[in-house]
Design a protein around this motif. Structure first.
Motif, mmCIF file in Angstrom:
data_model
loop_
_atom_site.group_PDB
_atom_site.id
_atom_site.type_symbol
_atom_site.label_atom_id
_atom_site.label_comp_id
_atom_site.label_asym_id
_atom_site.label_seq_id
_atom_site.Cartn_x
_atom_site.Cartn_y
_atom_site.Cartn_z
ATOM 1 N N VAL A 71 -4.548 -18.146 -0.011
ATOM 2 C CA VAL A 71 -4.029 -16.895 0.550
ATOM 3 C C VAL A 71 -5.183 -15.975 0.929
ATOM 4 O O VAL A 71 -6.063 -15.680 0.105
ATOM 5 C CB VAL A 71 -3.091 -16.198 -0.467
ATOM 6 C CG1 VAL A 71 -2.769 -14.777 -0.031
ATOM 7 C CG2 VAL A 71 -1.813 -17.011 -0.635
ATOM 8 N N THR A 72 -5.182 -15.526 2.179
ATOM 9 C CA THR A 72 -6.249 -14.675 2.700
ATOM 10 C C THR A 72 -5.658 -13.566 3.566
ATOM 11 O O THR A 72 -4.914 -13.844 4.507
ATOM 12 C CB THR A 72 -7.244 -15.492 3.557
ATOM 13 O OG1 THR A 72 -7.862 -16.490 2.747
ATOM 14 C CG2 THR A 72 -8.329 -14.588 4.153
ATOM 15 N N PHE A 73 -5.934 -12.312 3.225
ATOM 16 C CA PHE A 73 -5.631 -11.175 4.094
ATOM 17 C C PHE A 73 -6.296 -9.927 3.508
ATOM 18 O O PHE A 73 -6.771 -9.937 2.362
ATOM 19 C CB PHE A 73 -4.120 -10.955 4.280
ATOM 20 C CG PHE A 73 -3.353 -10.560 3.043
ATOM 21 C CD1 PHE A 73 -3.166 -9.231 2.712
ATOM 22 C CD2 PHE A 73 -2.803 -11.534 2.214
ATOM 23 C CE1 PHE A 73 -2.443 -8.859 1.581
ATOM 24 C CE2 PHE A 73 -2.080 -11.177 1.080
ATOM 25 C CZ PHE A 73 -1.900 -9.836 0.761
ATOM 26 N N ASN A 74 -6.347 -8.860 4.311
ATOM 27 C CA ASN A 74 -6.977 -7.604 3.894
ATOM 28 C C ASN A 74 -5.982 -6.448 3.979
ATOM 29 O O ASN A 74 -4.996 -6.513 4.703
ATOM 30 C CB ASN A 74 -8.179 -7.270 4.790
ATOM 31 C CG ASN A 74 -9.256 -8.328 4.738
ATOM 32 O OD1 ASN A 74 -9.526 -8.918 3.695
ATOM 33 N ND2 ASN A 74 -9.891 -8.575 5.881
ATOM 34 N N VAL A 75 -6.296 -5.387 3.228
ATOM 35 C CA VAL A 75 -5.594 -4.115 3.377
ATOM 36 C C VAL A 75 -6.639 -3.088 3.812
ATOM 37 O O VAL A 75 -7.421 -2.605 2.988
ATOM 38 C CB VAL A 75 -4.912 -3.663 2.067
ATOM 39 C CG1 VAL A 75 -4.243 -2.302 2.258
ATOM 40 C CG2 VAL A 75 -3.896 -4.704 1.601
ATOM 41 N N PRO A 76 -6.716 -2.766 5.105
ATOM 42 C CA PRO A 76 -7.726 -1.814 5.584
ATOM 43 C C PRO A 76 -7.404 -0.383 5.157
ATOM 44 O O PRO A 76 -6.257 -0.050 4.846
ATOM 45 C CB PRO A 76 -7.642 -1.944 7.114
ATOM 46 C CG PRO A 76 -6.881 -3.200 7.371
ATOM 47 C CD PRO A 76 -5.957 -3.362 6.213
ATOM 48 N N TYR A 77 -8.428 0.461 5.155
ATOM 49 C CA TYR A 77 -8.201 1.892 4.959
ATOM 50 C C TYR A 77 -7.261 2.408 6.046
ATOM 51 O O TYR A 77 -7.325 1.976 7.193
ATOM 52 C CB TYR A 77 -9.528 2.658 5.039
ATOM 53 C CG TYR A 77 -10.346 2.618 3.766
ATOM 54 C CD1 TYR A 77 -10.217 3.613 2.798
ATOM 55 C CD2 TYR A 77 -11.248 1.578 3.538
ATOM 56 C CE1 TYR A 77 -10.976 3.573 1.628
ATOM 57 C CE2 TYR A 77 -12.000 1.533 2.365
ATOM 58 C CZ TYR A 77 -11.855 2.536 1.419
ATOM 59 O OH TYR A 77 -12.589 2.491 0.254
ATOM 60 N N GLY A 78 -6.363 3.311 5.664
ATOM 61 C CA GLY A 78 -5.453 3.920 6.623
ATOM 62 C C GLY A 78 -4.342 3.016 7.107
ATOM 63 O O GLY A 78 -3.712 3.294 8.121
ATOM 64 N N SER A 79 -4.067 1.938 6.357
ATOM 65 C CA SER A 79 -3.054 0.970 6.800
ATOM 66 C C SER A 79 -1.901 0.875 5.806
ATOM 67 O O SER A 79 -2.035 1.201 4.627
ATOM 68 C CB SER A 79 -3.679 -0.427 6.966
ATOM 69 O OG SER A 79 -3.956 -0.996 5.692
ATOM 70 N N ILE A 80 -0.764 0.404 6.309
ATOM 71 C CA ILE A 80 0.354 -0.008 5.469
ATOM 72 C C ILE A 80 0.645 -1.459 5.837
ATOM 73 O O ILE A 80 1.057 -1.750 6.961
ATOM 74 C CB ILE A 80 1.601 0.861 5.694
ATOM 75 C CG1 ILE A 80 1.315 2.327 5.354
ATOM 76 C CG2 ILE A 80 2.763 0.343 4.847
ATOM 77 C CD1 ILE A 80 2.485 3.277 5.615
ATOM 78 N N VAL A 81 0.375 -2.355 4.903
ATOM 79 C CA VAL A 81 0.548 -3.786 5.150
ATOM 80 C C VAL A 81 1.905 -4.215 4.596
ATOM 81 O O VAL A 81 2.152 -4.141 3.388
ATOM 82 C CB VAL A 81 -0.573 -4.607 4.498
ATOM 83 C CG1 VAL A 81 -0.330 -6.105 4.704
ATOM 84 C CG2 VAL A 81 -1.929 -4.209 5.086
ATOM 85 N N GLY A 82 2.803 -4.623 5.499
ATOM 86 C CA GLY A 82 4.102 -5.139 5.097
ATOM 87 C C GLY A 82 3.968 -6.597 4.701
ATOM 88 O O GLY A 82 3.588 -7.435 5.509
ATOM 89 N N PHE A 83 4.246 -6.885 3.426
ATOM 90 C CA PHE A 83 4.076 -8.233 2.865
ATOM 91 C C PHE A 83 5.474 -8.826 2.693
ATOM 92 O O PHE A 83 6.226 -8.414 1.812
ATOM 93 C CB PHE A 83 3.348 -8.105 1.526
ATOM 94 C CG PHE A 83 2.839 -9.402 0.953
ATOM 95 C CD1 PHE A 83 2.367 -10.409 1.770
ATOM 96 C CD2 PHE A 83 2.801 -9.585 -0.428
ATOM 97 C CE1 PHE A 83 1.879 -11.593 1.225
ATOM 98 C CE2 PHE A 83 2.313 -10.751 -0.980
ATOM 99 C CZ PHE A 83 1.850 -11.767 -0.155
ATOM 100 N N ILE A 84 5.840 -9.767 3.543
ATOM 101 C CA ILE A 84 7.216 -10.232 3.581
ATOM 102 C C ILE A 84 7.308 -11.738 3.353
ATOM 103 O O ILE A 84 6.360 -12.486 3.575
ATOM 104 C CB ILE A 84 7.916 -9.833 4.903
ATOM 105 C CG1 ILE A 84 7.105 -10.291 6.115
ATOM 106 C CG2 ILE A 84 8.137 -8.340 4.955
ATOM 107 C CD1 ILE A 84 7.704 -9.896 7.457
#
Length: 283
Positions: A23-36
């Protein structure tokens, strides 16, 4: 450092069952990452692995640039967490919880806590174990937003809320990101919530990431095409994401409709349709 969370190739198994696969992904500053993803896809295991609540078998997780956050008390104070089940002392009232958190967090913001409690219409003298699931979720989010965290990890935080309460909560989350330039990793089964506030979309199925994209780019570039077996062989493999097989044709999700061969009619796809498509897709 452009990312609050950097997850790279994490894997996890319980016995013979593989639950996370690179599993690979990032959460950048100023973001809302929808994890579905569906139940059992690996969302909660990812959350627990990121927080160091369970060990990972491989890969790396960095939060604020650090790998082992359990060594750093100050880093942990910068993270607000809400799980599907409430993890607050059930025998206390909101008034009593406020006193506990004033001692627990150096940066506890009592004024903001009571602002949120009032905005969510929560009773301050009622014991938490008497709260409904929706009330418990509102309280957990109020706590997460009241100690000046820079990163929120929210696992099904809008579950159990009526539409009006969900709207209020989503507005608070958007405000948090816009004011603090913080970030949110938000898992949800309610696609309209993800569609409304997410800046990035990450879809997980059977422990594997099938889609990791900025939401605007998804709407701009992605599409579904219905094609036969011969047309499938003509499709550029670089844009292939996933497919569903029907009796006489395939529905294929592509990442760049501009690169489709002539004669293939692209269809737009909504967030709800995307979730169903990927859940039932094959590689």
């Amino acid at each position: 450092m452009s990312n609050l969370i950097e997850i790279e190739n994490i894997s996890k198994s319980f016995g013979d069952k593989v639950v996370l696969k690179d599993v690979t992904f990032n959460v950048p500053y100023g973001s809302i990452v929808g994890f579905i993803g569906d139940n059992g896809a690996g969302k909660s295991t990812t959350f627990k692995t990121v927080l160091g609540l369970i060990s990972k078998d491989g890969g790396t997780v960095k939060i604020f640039g650090e790998e082992n956050i359990n060594k750093y008390v100050k880093i942990k104070e910068n993270i607000g967490v809400v799980f599907d089940a409430m993890n607050l002392p059930a025998h206390l009232t909101i008034k009593q919880l406020n006193k506990v958190f004033k001692k627990l967090f150096d940066s506890w913001d009592q004024a903001n806590f009571y602002r949120l409690v009032n905005a969510f219409s929560l009773p301050i003298d009622k014991k938490v174990n008497k709260f409904s699931r929706g009330m418990s979720m509102k309280l957990s989010v109020s706590v997460a937003l009241s100690h000046n965290a820079k990163l929120l990890l929210l696992d099904e935080a809008t579950g159990g809320l009526d539409p009006s309460s969900r709207e209020d909560l989503l507005d608070e989350l958007k405000s948090f990101v816009s004011k603090s330039n913080g970030g949110i990793l938000l898992s949800s089964h309610i696609m309209s919530d993800v569609e409304k506030i997410a800046s990035h979309i990450v879809f997980i199925k059977d422990g594997e990431i099938l889609l990791n994209e900025e939401k605007d780019k998804f709407y701009e570039n992605y599409a579904v095409v219905d094609i036969d077996v011969e047309q499938l062989t003509l499709l550029n493999k670089e844009i292939f994401v996933a497919k569903r097989k029907y009796d006489s044709y395939f529905s294929v999700l592509v990442s760049d409709k501009k690169k489709l061969p002539n004669g293939m009619a692209a269809q737009t796809i909504s967030m709800e349709e995307l979730s169903v498509f990927l859940s039932r897709s094959e590689k």
